[in-house]
Every structure is written in structure tokens, then in C-alpha cells.
Write a protein that holds these residues in place. Structure first.
Motif, mmCIF file in Angstrom:
data_model
loop_
_atom_site.group_PDB
_atom_site.id
_atom_site.type_symbol
_atom_site.label_atom_id
_atom_site.label_comp_id
_atom_site.label_asym_id
_atom_site.label_seq_id
_atom_site.Cartn_x
_atom_site.Cartn_y
_atom_site.Cartn_z
ATOM 1 N N GLU A 1 10.693 -14.640 72.305
ATOM 2 C CA GLU A 1 10.988 -15.765 73.183
ATOM 3 C C GLU A 1 10.796 -15.426 74.657
ATOM 4 O OE1 GLU A 1 11.574 -18.809 71.871
ATOM 5 O OE2 GLU A 1 11.099 -17.692 70.045
ATOM 6 N N VAL A 2 10.896 -14.148 75.026
ATOM 7 C CA VAL A 2 10.798 -13.773 76.442
ATOM 8 C C VAL A 2 9.345 -13.554 76.844
ATOM 9 C CG1 VAL A 2 11.527 -12.137 78.218
ATOM 10 C CG2 VAL A 2 13.097 -12.765 76.371
ATOM 11 N N ASP A 3 8.702 -12.543 76.259
ATOM 12 C CA ASP A 3 7.323 -12.226 76.622
ATOM 13 C C ASP A 3 6.772 -11.256 75.595
ATOM 14 O OD1 ASP A 3 4.988 -12.310 78.045
ATOM 15 O OD2 ASP A 3 5.724 -11.261 79.812
ATOM 16 N N SER A 4 5.459 -11.126 75.566
ATOM 17 C CA SER A 4 4.852 -10.166 74.659
ATOM 18 C C SER A 4 5.049 -8.751 75.193
ATOM 19 C CB SER A 4 3.363 -10.468 74.465
ATOM 20 O OG SER A 4 2.702 -10.563 75.699
ATOM 21 N N LEU A 5 4.967 -7.798 74.293
ATOM 22 C CA LEU A 5 5.249 -6.400 74.600
ATOM 23 C C LEU A 5 4.223 -5.830 75.572
ATOM 24 C CD1 LEU A 5 6.933 -3.828 73.835
ATOM 25 C CD2 LEU A 5 5.195 -3.417 72.073
ATOM 26 N N SER A 6 4.715 -5.054 76.520
ATOM 27 C CA SER A 6 3.848 -4.314 77.427
ATOM 28 C C SER A 6 3.943 -2.838 77.046
ATOM 29 C CB SER A 6 4.285 -4.533 78.883
ATOM 30 O OG SER A 6 3.414 -3.880 79.771
ATOM 31 N N GLY A 7 3.027 -2.395 76.189
ATOM 32 C CA GLY A 7 3.075 -1.022 75.694
ATOM 33 C C GLY A 7 2.254 -0.887 74.429
ATOM 34 N N ARG A 8 2.548 0.143 73.652
ATOM 35 C CA ARG A 8 1.877 0.362 72.371
ATOM 36 C C ARG A 8 2.913 0.387 71.252
ATOM 37 N NH1 ARG A 8 -1.879 5.502 72.769
ATOM 38 N NH2 ARG A 8 -0.457 6.200 74.417
ATOM 39 N N MET A 9 2.507 -0.065 70.067
ATOM 40 C CA MET A 9 3.416 -0.078 68.925
ATOM 41 C C MET A 9 2.625 0.136 67.642
ATOM 42 S SD MET A 9 6.328 -2.864 67.805
ATOM 43 C CE MET A 9 5.224 -4.270 67.662
ATOM 44 N N ARG A 10 3.144 0.995 66.773
ATOM 45 C CA ARG A 10 2.530 1.249 65.467
ATOM 46 C C ARG A 10 3.608 1.706 64.486
ATOM 47 N NH1 ARG A 10 -0.913 6.362 67.795
ATOM 48 N NH2 ARG A 10 -2.044 4.598 68.668
ATOM 49 N N GLU A 11 3.222 1.938 63.235
ATOM 50 C CA GLU A 11 4.156 2.387 62.192
ATOM 51 C C GLU A 11 5.370 1.457 62.091
ATOM 52 O OE1 GLU A 11 3.784 5.098 59.895
ATOM 53 O OE2 GLU A 11 1.760 4.651 60.644
ATOM 54 N N VAL A 12 5.075 0.173 61.900
ATOM 55 C CA VAL A 12 6.117 -0.850 61.839
ATOM 56 C C VAL A 12 6.508 -1.088 60.384
ATOM 57 C CG1 VAL A 12 6.677 -3.253 62.343
ATOM 58 C CG2 VAL A 12 5.270 -1.927 63.947
ATOM 59 N N ARG A 13 7.811 -1.063 60.120
ATOM 60 C CA ARG A 13 8.324 -1.280 58.764
ATOM 61 C C ARG A 13 9.447 -2.301 58.784
ATOM 62 N NH1 ARG A 13 6.822 4.145 58.906
ATOM 63 N NH2 ARG A 13 5.709 4.885 57.032
ATOM 64 N N PHE A 14 9.483 -3.119 57.727
ATOM 65 C CA PHE A 14 10.555 -4.105 57.560
ATOM 66 C C PHE A 14 11.132 -3.943 56.158
ATOM 67 C CE2 PHE A 14 12.569 -8.155 56.784
ATOM 68 C CZ PHE A 14 13.081 -8.519 58.030
ATOM 69 N N TYR A 15 12.432 -3.688 56.085
ATOM 70 C CA TYR A 15 13.144 -3.531 54.816
ATOM 71 C C TYR A 15 14.100 -4.699 54.624
ATOM 72 C CZ TYR A 15 11.711 1.420 54.778
ATOM 73 O OH TYR A 15 10.994 2.596 54.770
ATOM 74 N N LYS A 16 14.176 -5.191 53.414
ATOM 75 C CA LYS A 16 15.147 -6.248 53.128
ATOM 76 C C LYS A 16 16.436 -5.616 52.596
ATOM 77 C CE LYS A 16 15.245 -11.052 51.737
ATOM 78 N NZ LYS A 16 14.569 -12.148 51.011
ATOM 79 N N ARG A 17 16.943 -4.682 53.351
ATOM 80 C CA ARG A 17 18.227 -4.031 53.089
ATOM 81 C C ARG A 17 18.562 -3.193 54.318
ATOM 82 N NH1 ARG A 17 18.023 1.427 51.890
ATOM 83 N NH2 ARG A 17 15.971 2.290 51.367
ATOM 84 N N ALA A 18 19.766 -2.673 54.359
ATOM 85 C CA ALA A 18 20.187 -1.819 55.467
ATOM 86 C C ALA A 18 19.819 -0.367 55.179
ATOM 87 C CB ALA A 18 21.690 -1.942 55.689
ATOM 88 N N LEU A 19 19.156 0.268 56.125
ATOM 89 C CA LEU A 19 18.900 1.702 56.037
ATOM 90 C C LEU A 19 20.141 2.463 56.492
ATOM 91 C CD1 LEU A 19 15.345 1.803 57.664
ATOM 92 C CD2 LEU A 19 15.859 2.075 55.225
ATOM 93 N N ASP A 20 20.378 3.630 55.887
ATOM 94 C CA ASP A 20 21.492 4.456 56.348
ATOM 95 C C ASP A 20 20.982 5.516 57.321
ATOM 96 O OD1 ASP A 20 20.400 6.592 54.846
ATOM 97 O OD2 ASP A 20 21.664 6.158 53.109
ATOM 98 N N GLN A 21 21.904 6.280 57.881
ATOM 99 C CA GLN A 21 21.557 7.262 58.905
ATOM 100 C C GLN A 21 20.521 8.265 58.402
ATOM 101 O OE1 GLN A 21 22.906 8.145 62.445
ATOM 102 N NE2 GLN A 21 20.854 8.926 62.020
ATOM 103 N N ARG A 22 20.687 8.760 57.187
ATOM 104 C CA ARG A 22 19.767 9.758 56.660
ATOM 105 C C ARG A 22 18.359 9.190 56.510
ATOM 106 N NH1 ARG A 22 20.249 12.473 50.716
ATOM 107 N NH2 ARG A 22 19.993 10.271 50.222
ATOM 108 N N GLU A 23 18.260 7.938 56.066
ATOM 109 C CA GLU A 23 16.945 7.313 55.897
ATOM 110 C C GLU A 23 16.278 7.061 57.245
ATOM 111 O OE1 GLU A 23 17.358 4.718 51.821
ATOM 112 O OE2 GLU A 23 18.485 4.034 53.591
ATOM 113 N N VAL A 24 17.053 6.631 58.225
ATOM 114 C CA VAL A 24 16.495 6.410 59.561
ATOM 115 C C VAL A 24 15.947 7.717 60.128
ATOM 116 C CG1 VAL A 24 17.080 5.829 61.942
ATOM 117 C CG2 VAL A 24 17.926 4.405 60.073
ATOM 118 N N THR A 25 16.697 8.800 59.962
ATOM 119 C CA THR A 25 16.248 10.105 60.449
ATOM 120 C C THR A 25 14.959 10.536 59.758
ATOM 121 O OG1 THR A 25 18.538 10.753 60.889
ATOM 122 C CG2 THR A 25 16.908 12.515 60.731
#
Length: 599
Positions: A563-587
């Protein structure tokens, strides 16, 4: 530990293609992203993922992960990382990079994170007290290294003048010291630039006005003499020009010099690695100048304008400023004007509403929907610049002037002059009153016959008030209030106070995560929202009932946009999970994603 694949419903490498590599078929549509380098240039580039049941979280938990790169220098707002949000219903979620831009100031170089969900839920406004006991004018609310700072003016003694205060919770504020020992009354602009907080001093009455006219106490002159260690006569005659200072911590500030001879430095900005200041010249009442800092207390003038300048903002590679109109000139050419700087020269973008009668002052700039927005006086309208043309987005109720603009959790807010109101944009040209802070009785007949678009006589309100600054901190929207006139002296009432408000639920990381590659994760887990940076949890929302938030929407998932503006930068390795990740998985995901930085 390998990267988890359980309930992985979207995996977009964004290096070479925008396809979904999770096997769920949620392929992205590329809108201008350079997929050879994963570059989003902040000019509308994004990846659109059409909605599907697998990426529509509803009441369920979900997780979003991305590897981000931002540059040290800024010439645009940082932009949105991901969004799936219906603005008409205020339903969905937003995950954004942001920086403070309270009051007249542009954004800083700090990169903070905001993760919010909403389903049309509003909280109540809460009083956060007065930063200074006798302050009735607040200029700026700025976030720096996990804390909220406030600057203001119009106090009762030199000992209180030109101080900055830090919010410590509830209605309590901590004094962060005085900026220098010149006979200035307050601090105007503040901005975060290359890891430091800068503030600029200001003087309402001009550089050479006698101090005996500036205070209400007969002891003001003697107190000033004692504070500056000068004889009373010398202290009274000393000219008070604005100076810029760098915060060293505790109550210490380093003098960074004086940009020209400006009694009021109204705003500060960081643009392409350099610090800029703006203010009116005391010797030329219808001139303002912009200055760039060269280091060692040296400032170089880099622009001159025909009247008093107030706000600055960066957007789409340019530094914007706006100044008052000149009534002595004809109506078509004498109104307030907007200018844009590309690093070499300023371009005059004209009057947003065409004439001096319709727009004679501009006191706010803000970015929303990918466009720079302008808050005008005397009709209280917001105008945006798109494709080189000005477009009116509507009038903010019965306000005379739009004094502050800010984006928060997918919506756009405006602060106004007369009754210190806050409005929210509900549709393209409709603004909804959210809060009126002025706590004095107003003659109910004063609005009789009010016709939208017609000027409000000055004498309808004996002493106007305004919402002077809006900024986001701790997942909430903060607003400061002020007297409009420098002669107002009452310590009581709503002027000179700070308030806060929450829409939906929000988690925030209010420290600078720094430039370069960072792995960021947003998680909705049961009753809380969580933010992770480089595998570490850095932000958590308060508890809420997930049954209250249905995030279902048929709007697409937008990668690198919102809603604000498009990203100014670079982005890759994007993942979407339909559940909550825990600390160990995020690491684990963080460590496995590091190899993608080098491609």
C-alpha cells in the motif's frame, strides 16, 4: 537441519524467473523486476501472485521469509516487502521496511521493520503525556535505535528551551539534554542519518528579536544570561540562528555548524548519503535556502526559494521541498510551490491546486500508493503527484491545513490544523475523522454554513491547534499536538502532548537492521505476530484472539510491493508457509539462504 517443506505453499527464487518452485503452482507475474539481479527499483516493480486458497491465510497461522538487500544511501522510501491487503475492507497483512519522517522531516537512513494484520479493527487513542512540562509546540517525533524522540518549542525558561526528549512509556519522558547554548527557543527538525540522530535548533521570532519578548517570565533574561555565561545585555543582543547537532547519547550533543543565517531550520533530510537542512533566511523574509553538510561544521547552500520553506521528503530518486506562496504576486503564479532536486538542480513542479487562493501554504509531504502526497492550506486538501500531474485526493473534513502525513498498517493518515484532528483515507477521495484532540468547547454555530472548498475565517477559533507530527513506533501510530500561534502560553490542555493509537495487530523492529543482505521473517503464530532478522527474534506483538482476524481477501499476494510503495532494493529466496515456523526452522532457513547472496 534442512529447510522445512511442510506446508510450504510458495517458493520464489526471483533469480532468473518468478515461478513458484514449491510445487503449489502459485507462479508470479513479473511487473518490471530485473530477475537477473533480483532488483526492485522502487518505481512500481513487483511480482504479482494471483490469489489462491493456499496463500489465503484466513484465521490460520502463516510465515513469510525473504532475503533482502538495501543500500546505505537513500533517495526513495524503503518500500513494502510483501502485502496481501484489501484497503477498502482494511483486511489482510502487510510487511514493510520503514523509517521515521515525523513533522517536516524526510525519512532517515534507518531500516526498521513493521508487520501488521487487520480486519477493520481500531483501538482507542491513549495519552502519552507532555515531553516538557511547559511545552505547547511540538515539531517532530522521530524513532532512533529503539526509542521515540520528541522536539518542540515555546517553553517558559531558557533551561527548558532547545531540548529533546525520549519516551520511556506511559506518560513519562526523559530529558536528553539541550542542543547548544545559543539563545534559541526550540528544536525543529530531526532525522536519522548514517547511524546518528541529528537535530536542528529553531527560533520562532527571528534571529535578533529581544529575548524579553520571547518569554512570559520576568526572569527569562537573567536565566538566559546565567545559562550562556554572558552579561544580560550581551545575551539579549545575541542573534540566534539555527544550528545542527548530532546526538552523542545521554544528554550530550555535538555541534555540526550553522547552515546560513536562518533563525528557523524547519526540516532535515538524508539524500544520497548527504545530510540536508532547510530554513528561511532572516535577512530575506521571502527567501528560504537548502543546505548540504560538507563535514567539519561546514554547510553549502544548494538551493534558494521565494518564500518560507517547511517540509522535505525523498521519493523516486529526488529530494522534494515545498514553500509558502507570495501574495504580492498574481494569483496564478504566487501560490505555494513544490520543487524536486535530482542532486544537481531543482525543478519547479508548480502549485498543486493551481492558484494562491486554493493553495498558499504547504506543511506536509508523504508517500503512499507509490506517489508523493502534499498537504495544503487553506482548503485542507491532500494532492498527489502521478505521471507528472497533480491529482486532488479530497478534503480532510473542516480542517484548514494538512500538517502531517503518515502511512500505518496499510492505510494513510493525515493530521490537520484547527482542532488538532487525525483523519484516515478510506477511499480515493474520502477521509474519515479518527480523532479530535482539541479539548476546548467550540461554538457549535461556528461551522454553520460551512461549504467544502470555501475558506474558514480565522476568527472562528480563538486559538487554533494542530496535529504537528505523525510517526509509527512500537507497532502504533503516534501523534503530537501543538498550538498554532507562538503566543499561546497555557501549560494545560491538549497542546504539546503526544498520543498513540493501534489499528489491527502489529509487531515492530524499531532498530536499524543496517544495509546489505538481511534475512527477514514474519510469522503469525497463534495469538502473536513475530519478526526475525538473520535468525533472531527481534519483535513480537501483544496477544490477541486470532478468531477476531479473518485475513481472507481476493487481492493478490504482492512481492516487493504494497500500500505504501514498491521495494527499493533486492529480494530473493522468498518463501510462504501456511503455518507458523518455530525458532529452529527460522534459523535453518536463514543459514541455508546465505549462499544465495553471492549470485
Amino acid at each position: 537441519m534442512a529447510i522445512p517443506t511442510d506446508n510450504l505453499v510458495g517458493y520464489w527464487k526471483l533469480l532468473g524467473d518468478s515461478q513458484d518452485h514449491s510445487g503449489s503452482g502459485n507462479h508470479g507475474i513479473n511487473h518490471g523486476v530485473d530477475l537477473d539481479t533480483s532488483t526492485f527499483e522502487g518505481r512500481g516493480q513487483h511480482i504479482e501472485v494471483p490469489t489462491s486458497s493456499s496463500i489465503n491465510p484466513g484465521h490460520d497461522d502463516f510465515s513469510f521469509c525473504a532475503l533482502l538487500h538495501t543500500d546505505q544511501d537513500v533517495d526513495d522510501v524503503h518500500g513494502d516487502i510483501v502485502s496481501k491487503f484489501n484497503p477498502d475492507m482494511r483486511r489482510g497483512f502487510n510487511f514493510s521496511l520503514m523509517s521515521s519522517s515525523g513533522g517536516y522531516n524526510s525519512i532517515g537512513t534507518d531500516r526498521r521493520l513493521a508487520f501488521g494484520i487487520d480486519d477493520g479493527k481500531d483501538g482507542a487513542w491513549k495519552d502519552c503525556g507532555k515531553p516538557s512540562p511547559t511545552n505547547v509546540i511540538l515539531f517532530s517525533l522521530t524513532v532512533f535505535e529503539g526509542s521515540l524522540y520528541a522536539s518542540g518549542s515555546n517553553v517558559r525558561s531558557p533551561q527548558e528551551a532547545s531540548h529533546v526528549y525520549r519516551y520511556i512509556g506511559g506518560d513519562q519522558w526523559e530529558d536528553c539534554g539541550r542542543l547548544g547554548f545559543e539563545p534559541t527557543q526550540g528544536v525543529g527538525g530531526m532525522v536519522v542519518h548514517n547511524g546518528d540522530l541529528y537535530g536542528a535548533t529553531t527560533n520562532w521570532y527571528g534571529a535578533s528579536a529581544p529575548w524579553s519578548l520571547k518569554g512570559v517570565s520576568s526572569n527569562w533574561d537573567v536565566s538566559l544570561s546565567a545559562l550562556t555565561d554572558r552579561p544580560v545585555e550581551e545575551a539579549l543582543l545575541q542573534e540566534a540562528y539555527g544550528r545542527v547537532y548530532r546526538y552523542l547519547g545521554n544528554k550530550e550533543w555535538e555541534d555540526c555548524g550553522q547552515p546560513g543565517e536562518n533563525p528557523r531550520l524547519t526540516s532535515l533530510a538524508s539524500y544520497r548519503g548527504q545530510l540536508y537542512a532547510l530554513g528561511p533566511d532572516d535577512g530575506a523574509p521571502y527567501r528560504s535556502r537548502a543546505y548540504v553538510y560538507e563535514g567539519n561544521q561546514e554547510w553549502i547552500a544548494c538551493g534558494e526559494f521565494t518564500n518560507r520553506g517547511f517540509p522535505m521528503a525523498v521519493h523516486d530518486g529526488r529530494l522534494f521541498m515545498a514553500h509558502k506562496g507570495e501574495p504580492a504576486i498574481d494569483d496564478e503564479t504566487g501560490g505555494a510551490r513544490v520543487h524536486a532536486f535530482d542532486g544537481e538542480q531543482w525543478e519547479d513542479l508548480g502549485n498543486p491546486l493551481g492558484t494562491h487562493a486554493r493553495c498558499n501554504e504547504i506543511h506536509s509531504l508523504g508517500v503512499f500508493g507509490g506517489a508523493i502526497h502534499i498537504g495544503t492550506n487553506p482548503l485542507g486538501r491532500v494532492v498527489k503527484l502521478e505521471d507528472g500531474q497533480w491529482h486532488d485526493t479530497g478534503e480532510l473534513g473542516d480542517s484548514r491545513e494538512v500538517t502531517a502525513l503518515a502511512a500505518y498498517n496499510g492505510c494513510f493518515y493525515g493530521g490537520t490544523l484547527l482542532w488538532a484532528d487525525v483523519y484516515r483515507q478510506e477511499r480515493e477521495s474520502r477521509w474519515q475523522l479518527m480523532q479530535r484532540f482539541l479539548d476546548e468547547d467550540v461554538d457549535p454555530g461556528s461551522l454553520a454554513g460551512r461549504v467544502p472548498g470555501i475558506l474558514i475565517p480565522r476568527d472562528w477559533v480563538s486559538d487554533w491547534a494542530l496535529t504537528s507530527s505523525l510517526t509509527v513506533f512500537g507497532g502504533e501510530l503516534f501523534a503530537s499536538t501543538s498550538s498554532c500561534w507562538d503566543g499561546y502560553r497555557s501549560d494545560q490542555g491538549s497542546r504539546g502532548r503526544v498520543y498513540r493509537f493501534r489499528a489491527g495487530q502489529n509487531a515492530a523492529y524499531d532498530r536499524d537492521m543496517g544495509p546489505g543482505w538481511k534475512h527477514v521473517v514474519a510469522v503469525k503464530s497463534g495469538r502473536r505476530l513475530e519478526i526475525f532478522v538473520n535468525g533472531l527474534k527481534v519483535g513480537t506483538s501483544g496477544p490477541f484472539d486470532p478468531a477476531d482476524y479473518d485475513l481472507s481477501t481476493d487481492h493478490p499476494l504482492r512481492l516487493g510491493s504494497g500500500e505504501v510503495d514498491s521495494l527499493s532494493g533486492r529480494m530473493r529466496e522468498v518463501r510462504f508457509y501456511k503455518r507458523a515456523l518455530d525458532q529452529r526452522e527460522v534459523t535453518s532457513i536463514h543459514h541455508e539462504s546465505l549462499s544465495a547472496r553471492d549470485h
